[in-house]
Design a protein around this motif. Structure first.
Motif: not given
Length: 360
Positions: A274-301
């Motif tokens: 059995a491989a099912w989790r008892d909850y629903h899980s989802a994955y998503q890719v976030v795409y950049a909508d404009h050119d962006l340099t990743i900032p220094d010390r940016f705090e990712w969740p």
């Protein structure tokens, strides 16, 4: 993804990667960033790991669709824990792939390998592609430089099924619902996200399972693979097989990478589990909508993955990061993905394309 899965399985991953994102580096025992997966770029990294760590085995993920010859190089240097290069190449040989489906009486959307006379409802697809990249609606004046084929647009709901195989037998890990994103006129059907639940009936799942039971020995598939298909009007239509571990493996509880390894080594690991989790899980890719340099010390969740290094330039339409959410039902988990995506976009909105924050 694979580095994290390997670490979770108690292995010491040595990673060769195009992006060498922050979390991959954190999981890796050692890593090498390469410009491409072409043999000339791959070989020095492979040589380094063989010399330094006496490594003997390799697991590959996405990206070799554009460099299938590199898998033959890897297979000559190491024992591949995954589909043999011949098996992988057969999935890219679209005339051979769909001819096999014809022999098995498995349906797929109408396709042709020469330019259609009329442009009505045809999609232009690359022979060697991944994640929906390069797929667009066909126009009669389109120029094609790379090998392509044309397939009728099939309305319906995109799905995938993750499965484990040993070359003859297989076990379904789970059925998933997927969704694409349109990034531009030439990138209209790019993979965006997946949730480990779907609305298919047991009857429809049984039909897809029967297809897989025929396809696995026909193609001699091994390890973790996924089948992409469209469901519409009580019918399913095969799109392609991804002959490698896919992003959806992250949505299940099992130590699937260990089972992938055992299946590739010919050990009995496709027996039902059995491989099912008892909850629903989802994955998503976030795409950049404009050119962006990743900032220094940016705090990712904490719920972000595939994190780019500070100072990296992320072009419009390129993956910015990935997110995972867990909820008690599919609707809630998809809504949570949207909320998290908007939070990331909002956090980055204050930065200009050079990664400099400015009050507006």
């Amino acid at each position: 993804m694979l580095a994290q899965a390997a670490k979770n399985a108690g292995l010491k991953p040595l990673v060769i990667d195009l992006f060498a994102d922050l979390d991959t580096q954190g999981c890796a025992e050692d890593f090498r960033q390469v410009k491409s997966l072409a043999e000339q770029d791959l070989a020095p990294a492979v040589d380094c790991f063989i010399e330094r760590y006496a490594v003997t085995h390799a697991i590959y993920g996405s990206g070799f669709e554009c460099y299938p010859e590199s898998l033959y190089y890897l297979n000559n240097r190491l024992t591949i824990l995954g589909n043999h290069p011949d098996v992988f190449a057969r999935q890219l040989d679209k005339p051979a792939f769909f001819s096999t489906l014809d022999q098995l009486n498995i349906p797929y959307p109408e396709l042709v390998f020469s330019m259609p006379e009329y442009a009505d409802d045809w999609l232009l697809k690359p022979m060697q592609g991944q994640g929906g990249t390069g797929i667009k609606r066909y126009h009669a004046d389109d120029e094609t430089k790379e090998p392509v084929y044309w397939q009728k647009f099939q309305a319906g709901t995109p799905h995938s099924v993750l499965f484990l195989a040993d070359g003859q037998q297989m076990q379904v890990i789970g059925f998933n619902r997927q969704w694409p994103v349109c990034l531009s006129e030439t990138q209209e059907f790019v993979f965006s996200g997946v949730v480990n639940r779907c609305d298919l009936s047991d009857v429809h799942k049984a039909v897809i399972t029967d297809w897989l039971e025929q396809m696995v020995p026909a193609f001699r598939l091994k390890g973790l693979n996924s089948l992409d298909f469209i469901h519409a009007d009580d019918c399913g239509y095969v799109l392609e097989i991804n002959p490698r571990p896919s992003a959806s493996m992250q949505l299940y509880d099992q130590d699937l990478l260990s089972r992938h390894i055992q299946a590739c080594l010919g050990r009995n690991s496709v027996a039902y589990c059995a491989a099912w989790r008892d909850y629903h899980s989802a994955y998503q890719v976030v795409y950049a909508d404009h050119d962006l340099t990743i900032p220094d010390r940016f705090e990712w969740p904490d719920w972000c993955m595939d994190l780019p290094k500070p100072g990296n330039m992320c072009r419009a339409g390129q993956p910015l990061c990935s997110i995972i959410a867990h909820q008690k039902n599919s609707r809630s988990v998809v809504e949570q993905l949207r909320t998290k995506q908007q939070l990331i976009i909002s956090k980055l909105e204050g930065y200009d394309r050079h990664g400099i924050y400015s009050q507006r």
